[in-house]
Design an enzyme around this catalytic site. Structure first.
Site, PDB file in Angstrom:
ATOM      1  CB  ALA A   9      -2.602  14.553  10.948  1.00 51.56           C
ATOM      2  CG  HIS A  46      15.208  11.871   5.370  1.00 48.44           C
ATOM      3  ND1 HIS A  46      16.494  12.247   5.691  1.00 48.44           N
ATOM      4  CD2 HIS A  46      14.552  11.722   6.547  1.00 48.44           C
ATOM      5  CE1 HIS A  46      16.611  12.289   7.011  1.00 48.44           C
ATOM      6  NE2 HIS A  46      15.449  11.981   7.553  1.00 48.44           N
ATOM      7  CB  THR A  77       7.649  18.558   7.386  1.00 51.46           C
ATOM      8  OG1 THR A  77       8.563  17.608   7.916  1.00 51.46           O
ATOM      9  CG2 THR A  77       8.312  19.922   7.389  1.00 51.46           C
ATOM     10  NE  ARG A  78       5.749  15.853  15.024  1.00 51.40           N
ATOM     11  CZ  ARG A  78       5.368  16.662  16.020  1.00 51.40           C
ATOM     12  NH1 ARG A  78       4.396  17.520  15.829  1.00 51.40           N
ATOM     13  NH2 ARG A  78       5.938  16.591  17.186  1.00 51.40           N
ATOM     14  N   GLY A 105       0.014  13.229   2.340  1.00 51.60           N
ATOM     15  CA  GLY A 105       0.721  11.975   2.077  1.00 51.60           C
ATOM     16  C   GLY A 105       0.028  10.807   2.746  1.00 51.60           C
ATOM     17  NE  ARG A 106       1.477   3.723   3.592  1.00 49.09           N
ATOM     18  CZ  ARG A 106       1.581   3.276   4.827  1.00 49.09           C
ATOM     19  NH1 ARG A 106       2.052   4.050   5.786  1.00 49.09           N
ATOM     20  NH2 ARG A 106       1.222   2.046   5.122  1.00 49.09           N
ATOM     21  CG  ASP A 107      -1.031   7.221   9.232  1.00 54.57           C
ATOM     22  OD1 ASP A 107      -2.231   7.468   9.443  1.00 54.57           O
ATOM     23  OD2 ASP A 107      -0.253   6.816  10.115  1.00 54.57           O
ATOM     24  CG  HIS A 147      10.166  13.966   3.721  1.00 50.61           C
ATOM     25  ND1 HIS A 147      11.266  13.445   4.352  1.00 50.61           N
ATOM     26  CD2 HIS A 147       9.092  13.476   4.375  1.00 50.61           C
ATOM     27  CE1 HIS A 147      10.877  12.681   5.361  1.00 50.61           C
ATOM     28  NE2 HIS A 147       9.565  12.677   5.395  1.00 50.61           N
TER      29      HIS A 147
END
Ligand SMILES: [Zn+2]
Length: 392
Positions: A296, A204, A199-200, A292-294, A207
């Site tokens: 990077a 929420h 994560t960056r 997860g979705r998309d 996540h």
């Protein structure tokens, strides 16, 4: 006896940072060598090499490794490696350097001496070839492509001795852990199967849901923060840490989560970068990576599930660390709970979605953030940050 995944392509980790006792003398010697300035991405790669995250690389890649890596996602010796790790310099500087010569690697922004490279190869690359393979585009508007296109025309390859980890160990004390350290932490907790959650952002509820799916099937979770350069609008690491602490303290079973950070600068290479994330997570001792979705990605250069699909194209022996492919997560009013694109049959109108931009607006105008989107303890930490008049 360790049941953790082994380091990538090696029996043991290969941190390239010289032992502290040898650094002072090496730094002195580096002061007498030709200075090669590094871009921020090259600096971040040097730190990753130094800490052992890029095991088993022993430095910046030569031409054969670079080419095979771009084209076939492997090093010249056949080991899986999805993104080139290279160093470039100007033509003028490159012309003065002899093969076999040691050069000093210095931070192009701060001037700090960070390492010594023994130059075994000088070569020029076809940048469009690299970008079309690694980024699937040569569009200069892509931030990763722009960096490759603007790098110097000469690549220098050879083994590296790292002499510094920059400001990271001090700035991020209690968060900056090297692969040997995360492995020791996992062993101490008795974990064998560990999922990494990249994560960056603060976490929420979407996540949180991803993280808990991972914990259901692993012994523990490493919340692994990107500590490299921030984009405008990004929340500083210490605020993210406080927000994540507030979440895990109140909503996770004690002892199932660890937080750490690492010094990479994102390339936004989407699927290829997801693979690199899996490679170095293996070095950190993680058996799984939440994808997860998309993952990077940036803009709409990649399909939302390209980073899932690319794992299916690899020869079986490529990686020990496996992806946990998880669809988009959200709160659904009709499901009356958290769900994913795979489990919720309802429409977008039933699902709670707040974009990052919209969320910043809501904080700026003092609007209340729905508890279905973010836990109140997390909102409180973020509100304090957004309300701080001294915030940059
Ligand atoms: Zn639903």
């Amino acid at each position: 006896m360790s049941n953790l995944v082994p380091p990538h392509g090696a029996g043991s980790l290969k941190p390239l940072l010289l032992p502290e006792a040898e650094r002072a003398e090496a730094l002195q010697r580096a002061g007498r060598l030709k200075q090669v300035p590094l871009s921020s991405r090259e600096v971040s790669d040097l730190f990753m090499l130094g800490m052992g995250a890029y095991t088993p690389l022993d430095g910046f890649m030569g031409e054969a490794d670079w080419r095979d890596c771009c084209e076939h996602m492997q090093l010249a010796d056949g080991l899986f490696w999805p993104i080139p790790i290279t160093l470039s310099c100007t033509q003028d500087l490159g012309d003065t350097i002899d093969i076999g010569e040691d050069v000093a690697l210095v931070d192009g922004e701060t001037g700090e001496t960070l390492g010594i490279l023994t130059v075994e190869e000088k070569y020029s690359i076809d940048r469009e070839f690299e970008c079309s393979h690694v980024f699937r585009t040569t569009d200069n508007a892509h931030p990763g492509v722009a960096k490759v296109m603007s790098q110097g025309p000469v690549n220098l390859g050879g083994p590296v001795r790292a002499l510094s980890e920059g400001h990271f160990p001090e700035t991020y004390a209690g968060l900056y852990f090297r692969p040997a350290e995360t492995r020791a932490m996992f062993l101490e907790k008795g974990w064998s199967k560990v999922a990494a959650f990249q994560t960056r952002n603060p976490m929420h509820r979407s996540h949180e849901h991803l993280a808990k799916i991972a914990i259901e099937i692993c012994d523990g979770l490493l919340i692994h923060q990107v500590l490299g350069a921030l984009k405008p609008g990004d929340i500083p690491a210490e605020v993210r840490v406080a927000a994540i602490d507030a979440l895990t303290k109140n909503y996770f079973v004690s002892g199932t989560v660890l937080q750490a950070g690492y010094p990479i600068e994102m390339r936004y290479a989407g699927p290829r970068e997801a693979l690199l994330h899996a490679v170095f997570r293996q070095n950190f001792g993680c058996s799984h990576l939440v994808v997860g979705r998309d993952h990077a990605g940036v803009g709409d250069y990649y399909g939302p599930y390209d980073a899932h699909h690319i794992f299916d194209t690899l020869p079986e022996s490529s990686l020990k660390t496996q992806p946990l492919k998880i669809d988009i997560t959200f709160y659904c009013h009709k499901c009356n709970g958290m769900a994913t694109g795979k489990t919720c049959p309802h429409t977008a109108a039933d699902r709670l979605a707040i974009s990052g931009t919209r969320l910043r607006e809501m904080f700026a105008s003092g609007e209340s953030i729905p508890p279905e989107f973010s836990r109140p303890e997390v909102v409180a930490v973020l509100r304090e940050y957004y309300d701080d008049p001294g915030r940059q």
